[in-house]
Design an enzyme around this catalytic site. Structure first.
Site, PDB file in Angstrom:
ATOM      1  N   SER A  36     -47.970 -64.298 -16.922  1.00  7.83           N
ATOM      2  CA  SER A  36     -47.605 -63.083 -16.206  1.00  7.83           C
ATOM      3  C   SER A  36     -46.845 -62.203 -17.178  1.00  7.83           C
ATOM      4  O   SER A  36     -46.123 -62.719 -18.036  1.00  7.83           O
ATOM      5  CB  SER A  36     -46.722 -63.451 -15.002  1.00  7.83           C
ATOM      6  OG  SER A  36     -46.972 -62.636 -13.899  1.00  7.83           O
ATOM      7  N   ARG A  37     -47.001 -60.880 -17.029  1.00  7.42           N
ATOM      8  CA  ARG A  37     -46.316 -59.994 -17.963  1.00  7.42           C
ATOM      9  C   ARG A  37     -44.809 -60.041 -17.753  1.00  7.42           C
ATOM     10  O   ARG A  37     -44.033 -60.023 -18.689  1.00  7.42           O
ATOM     11  CB  ARG A  37     -46.843 -58.564 -17.808  1.00  7.42           C
ATOM     12  CG  ARG A  37     -48.317 -58.440 -18.137  1.00  7.42           C
ATOM     13  CD  ARG A  37     -48.911 -57.174 -17.584  1.00  7.42           C
ATOM     14  NE  ARG A  37     -48.651 -57.019 -16.160  1.00  7.42           N
ATOM     15  CZ  ARG A  37     -49.115 -56.036 -15.412  1.00  7.42           C
ATOM     16  NH1 ARG A  37     -49.867 -55.106 -15.966  1.00  7.42           N
ATOM     17  NH2 ARG A  37     -48.843 -55.981 -14.129  1.00  7.42           N
ATOM     18  N   LYS A  90     -58.300 -64.482  -3.005  1.00  4.93           N
ATOM     19  CA  LYS A  90     -59.168 -63.553  -2.289  1.00  4.93           C
ATOM     20  C   LYS A  90     -58.665 -62.130  -2.484  1.00  4.93           C
ATOM     21  O   LYS A  90     -57.462 -61.965  -2.693  1.00  4.93           O
ATOM     22  CB  LYS A  90     -59.258 -63.896  -0.796  1.00  4.93           C
ATOM     23  CG  LYS A  90     -57.949 -64.066  -0.055  1.00  4.93           C
ATOM     24  CD  LYS A  90     -56.933 -62.999   0.091  1.00  4.93           C
ATOM     25  CE  LYS A  90     -57.293 -61.654   0.596  1.00  4.93           C
ATOM     26  NZ  LYS A  90     -56.085 -60.809   0.853  1.00  4.93           N
TER      27      LYS A  90
END
Ligand code: NAP
Length: 306
Positions: A36-37, A90
């Site tokens: 993750s950044r 999703k």
């Protein structure tokens, strides 16, 4: 059996609320690292980009992508190309064709690709499907009305192209509908409300074959509704609380009023798919969303700001 080592990618709301507790609660899974950044998980090795993780952690067998749909394809493709099984949040992608491409890549490499639909794991979905299996349906209606400010605080990506707007929650209802109906339906008309300052709809009304309709609205304050009502020649079924609670002819008939079983069930299914050397990619819910965005009449409504 040794626990499967998984890299969780996109440490945002759903990763923290559901994926991390589900992984920590299962002896079959080890949360090996995150990508993750900005986001991290306490006590877990963190990478800022996919390429560094894939290079540094060849021992990670599975990559679980909890990113928004638009950046998901590039991450999924990189993971599959480096030999990892992949689990998709999703909706499984920003377009149908990109998910077909991932399916082909996974098949070519002998890897598992799982396009998850967490609402299909809700407590009352399987009993509802079983009850409807031999019934003649005369009418069905979905009411999915929630407050976007409560469930997606500040998440501007939902209103950007590919973010799907109200179909981000609405596709959960469609994932249940396509699971429980004994025969498929197709969209016949739709009306979509777009805020004047946004790229995706904030509300949608859909009409399908088979007398099936849906009402999705993201401006619902106060009580929130995630209900599906199905009338049949042999009685009425109501699925409430996003598929977790079942009523037949107005009487309680099963389920549990909590969403907390859904993600553990998804990870259990992923472990089964890997063990069996299979993939599970059902795009039926996303086909309905694509059809609504193709066929829908567009209505412009007030600007929306978080
Ligand atoms: P979110 O809170 O915005 O988190 C997604 C994370 O992905 C961000 O925190 C961000 O982390 C990372 N990211 C990487 N590229 C990004 C980009 N271009 N734009 C925005 N974020 C980017 O979103 P979420 O609610 O967790 O939803 C993620 C997926 O889970 C969606 O497909 C959604 O439909 C699904 N989902 C959400 C919920 C829910 O209740 N929120 C429920 C079920 C499923 P870094 O900045 O650290 O990279």
């Amino acid at each position: 059996m040794a626990a499967l080592r998984v890299a969780l990618v996109g440490i945002g709301k759903i990763a923290v609320d559901q994926h991390v507790p589900a992984l920590r609660g299962s002896a079959d899974w080890e949360l090996a690292c995150t990508v993750s950044r900005k986001g991290t998980v306490d006590g877990v090795q963190a990478f800022a980009d996919m390429a560094s993780m894939l290079e540094a952690r060849p021992d990670v067998q599975v990559v679980s992508l909890a990113l928004p749909p638009v950046p998901r394809f590039v991450a999924a493709e990189a993971a599959l190309k480096s030999g990892r099984h992949v689990m998709l949040e999703k909706p499984p992608g920003a377009t149908l064709a990109e998910v077909h491409a991932l399916q082909a890549l996974a098949a070519e490499r002998g890897l598992t690709l799982f396009a998850t639909w967490h609402s299909r794991m809700a407590h009352a979905v399987f009993p509802a499907k079983a009850w409807l299996a031999d019934k003649t349906i005369t009418r069905a209606h979905i009411t999915w009305r929630e407050d976007v400010r409560k469930w997606h605080p500040g998440q501007d990506w939902v209103f950007e192209p590919g973010g799907m707007g109200v179909f981000d929650p609405g596709i959960n209802a469609l994932s249940i509908l396509t699971e429980i109906l004994p025969a498929p339906v197709h969209l016949q008309s739709a009306e979509l409300e777009f805020p004047a300052n946004r790229q995706t709809p904030i509300a949608a009304r859909l009409a399908f074959s088979g007398n099936v309709t849906a009402d999705f609205d993201w401006r619902q304050e106060g009580p929130q509704t995630w209900d599906i009502a199905v009338e049949t020649t042999a009685g009425r079924l109501d699925l409430r609380m996003g598929g977790n609670v079942l009523e037949i002819d107005g009487q309680p008939a099963g389920g549990q009023n909590t969403i907390m079983g859904e993600y553990p069930a998804l990870y259990a299914r992923m472990a089964e798919l890997i063990a069996a050397g299979q993939s599970d990619v059902d795009l039926a819910p996303m086909v309905h969303v694509a059809d609504a965005l193709t066929l829908g009449r567009r209505v412009i409504v007030d600007d929306f700001f978080f």
